[in-house]
Scaffold this active site. Structure first.
Site, PDB file in Angstrom:
ATOM      1  N   HIS A   1      40.344  49.917  29.929  1.00  0.00           N
ATOM      2  CA  HIS A   1      40.142  48.547  29.426  1.00  0.00           C
ATOM      3  C   HIS A   1      38.962  47.871  30.121  1.00  0.00           C
ATOM      4  O   HIS A   1      38.742  48.050  31.313  1.00  0.00           O
ATOM      5  CB  HIS A   1      41.421  47.713  29.572  1.00  0.00           C
ATOM      6  CG  HIS A   1      41.973  47.676  30.968  1.00  0.00           C
ATOM      7  ND1 HIS A   1      42.802  48.649  31.469  1.00  0.00           N
ATOM      8  CD2 HIS A   1      41.802  46.777  31.963  1.00  0.00           C
ATOM      9  CE1 HIS A   1      43.126  48.351  32.707  1.00  0.00           C
ATOM     10  NE2 HIS A   1      42.533  47.218  33.038  1.00  0.00           N
TER      11      HIS A   1
ATOM     12  N   GLY B   1      37.219  44.861  34.800  1.00  0.00           N
ATOM     13  CA  GLY B   1      38.028  45.996  34.345  1.00  0.00           C
ATOM     14  C   GLY B   1      37.198  47.252  34.413  1.00  0.00           C
ATOM     15  O   GLY B   1      36.709  47.610  35.476  1.00  0.00           O
ATOM     16  N   SER B   2      36.985  47.876  33.240  1.00  0.00           N
ATOM     17  CA  SER B   2      36.245  49.139  33.199  1.00  0.00           C
ATOM     18  C   SER B   2      36.960  50.169  34.062  1.00  0.00           C
ATOM     19  O   SER B   2      36.350  50.825  34.897  1.00  0.00           O
ATOM     20  CB  SER B   2      34.803  48.907  33.679  1.00  0.00           C
ATOM     21  OG  SER B   2      33.933  49.634  32.859  1.00  0.00           O
ATOM     22  N   HIS B   3      38.245  50.236  33.877  1.00  0.00           N
ATOM     23  CA  HIS B   3      39.053  51.237  34.570  1.00  0.00           C
ATOM     24  C   HIS B   3      40.363  51.433  33.810  1.00  0.00           C
ATOM     25  O   HIS B   3      40.650  50.692  32.864  1.00  0.00           O
ATOM     26  CB  HIS B   3      39.313  50.832  36.031  1.00  0.00           C
ATOM     27  CG  HIS B   3      40.075  49.549  36.198  1.00  0.00           C
ATOM     28  ND1 HIS B   3      39.540  48.442  36.842  1.00  0.00           N
ATOM     29  CD2 HIS B   3      41.328  49.177  35.818  1.00  0.00           C
ATOM     30  CE1 HIS B   3      40.435  47.467  36.847  1.00  0.00           C
ATOM     31  NE2 HIS B   3      41.525  47.884  36.228  1.00  0.00           N
ATOM     32  N   ALA B   4      41.101  52.424  34.218  1.00  0.00           N
ATOM     33  CA  ALA B   4      42.464  52.637  33.697  1.00  0.00           C
ATOM     34  C   ALA B   4      43.386  52.811  34.901  1.00  0.00           C
ATOM     35  O   ALA B   4      42.914  52.879  36.042  1.00  0.00           O
ATOM     36  CB  ALA B   4      42.502  53.874  32.804  1.00  0.00           C
TER      37      ALA B   4
END
Ligand code: TYD
Length: 401
Positions: free
Chosen positions: A361, A313-316
């Protein structure tokens, strides 16, 4: 007949219907019962100040719910039971007390008629121990509890040695235990049960170790005397140990837990409807625009993550709406809306967390057997990703709600 491992639900209801057919209690005799006298103040202190709506599931004689209605001004208490004879008893006491802040109604603990998120407090005393499929009742209690609400769930304690050996002794001499099916839980098992459904543990407690001793008195009057001595002794031990003794060894133990409340925006908690079958397992279903708040165009799975500390993840996303589930093992989910953030330990319980548009997230702390399922509102579109944290912050600024 010794205690059967699995009475069916209608046999259990019959046991309780017979129990509640006995002579009606007056409020005075009801509230004089020793188990109540010992347990009530302990339960009552965990009802949050300002709670307005309380639901009692499987209220039986109604002693706890009716006393709470009597004692807590500004509270409305709904007492429920599946057994008609219980409702008769509760109505009798409520009318003797002149209570106007109670509703007494027939409810099946497996299918409560209340909408989701209805009550500030759900309380159920010593009921789940009599229900072989207790998980289904617990899930219903959680469903009707408001986010941020308190669930108080008690059971007969597996570490109350006098009571457990009492039942064992009855079974050895071939005598029937009068309450049909009854299993036990320890305080930590109740805590685990709560955690399984994403409830946040507040505390565990317990009361009245000596009741297990008193139970023997039907067989010899000496146990009344011993019970009295034991009760006084355990009160002293509790007073100096901060209730440590009763918490672990009480006749009843209970867990107090809070339903998670989402304070991040762009998210939500979803519980999948589940068909549970003891012999054949659980079937959980996700339906677009029903249990999932959008039409599903894509599902994807993530599995075989070798590193506990791997980061996914580590993105939107700009437009994409998703709900994420853990379907095996566990992982930790961190969500962030630009102002606040929240963390969930995800387990295969049927609870999903919405990853709405603009929600940053990150997933980490993966168990080796972790399998993640995500349902998404659209096909993959790299242009929809916000992969850079600063770029995401900038996007939030330029796209206010
Ligand atoms: P990504 O969404 O970045 O996953 P994570 O954030 O967990 O690392 O996707 C990783 C790669 O997989 C990326 O190259 C795009 C591809 N992918 C698909 O082909 N289809 C999909 O449905 C998804 C979610 C990703």
């Amino acid at each position: 007949m010794a205690q059967k491992k699995s009475l069916n639900q209608s046999e259990i209801n019959r046991v309780w219907s017979d129990e509640w057919k006995k002579e009606l209690h007056s409020p005075k005799t009801l509230f004089a019962q020793r188990l109540f006298v010992e347990g009530y103040p302990v339960f009552k202190k965990y009802i949050p100040i300002g709670a307005q709506t309380i639901l009692e599931v499987g209220a039986g004689s109604g002693r706890y719910g009716l006393a709470l209605a009597r004692d807590l001004a500004g509270t409305h208490v709904t007492l429920t039971d599946i057994v008609d004879e219980s409702l008769v008893r509760m109505r009798h006491v409520a009318s003797e007390l002149g209570l106007t802040n109670v509703a007494i109604q027939k409810e099946d603990a497996f299918a409560l008629s209340f909408p989701d998120d209805s009550f500030d407090v759900v309380f159920s005393d010593a009921v789940i121990q009599h229900i072989p499929q207790h998980q289904n009742a617990v899930k219903e209690m959680i469903r009707v509890l408001k986010p941020g609400g308190t669930l108080i769930l008690s059971s007969v304690n597996r570490w109350n040695i006098p009571h457990v050996s009492y039942k064992k002794a009855l079974s050895l001499i071939g005598k029937e235990y009068p309450y049909g099916f009854e299993r036990t839980f320890s305080a930590s098992q109740l805590k685990t049960l709560m955690r399984r459904y994403h409830m946040q543990n507040i505390t565990t407690d317990g009361f009245y170790f000596a009741y297990g001793v008193y139970r023997w008195k039907a067989h010899h009057p000496i146990f009344k005397k011993i019970g009295g001595i034991v009760n006084r002794t355990t009160r002293v031990i509790d007073a100096v140990s901060g209730r440590a003794f009763s918490k672990y060894f009480g006749f009843e133990v209970f867990s107090v837990a809070q339903k998670p409340k989402l304070h991040v925006k762009y998210s939500g908690l979803f519980m999948l409807p589940t068909v549970e079958d003891k012999a054949r397992g659980d079937l959980m279903m996700a339906e677009g625009e029903k249990s999932i708040p959008f039409a599903i165009k894509r599902i994807y799975l993530i599995k075989g993550i070798p590193e506990f500390n791997a980061v996914r993840g580590s993105h939107a996303h700009k437009k994409l709406d998703q709900v994420i589930f853990c379907i095996n093992g566990s992982f930790e989910l961190n969500v962030e809306d630009g102002e606040s953030q929240q963390q969930f330990v995800m387990k295969p319980t049927g609870f999903g967390v919405r990853l709405g548009p603009k929600l940053w997230h990150t997933m980490t702390k993966f168990s080796k057997d972790c399998i993640i399922l995500v349902v998404a509102s659209d096909y993959l579109n790299e242009a929809d990703y916000l992969r850079n944290y600063d770029e995401w912050k900038e996007y939030l600024k330029n796209h206010p709600d």
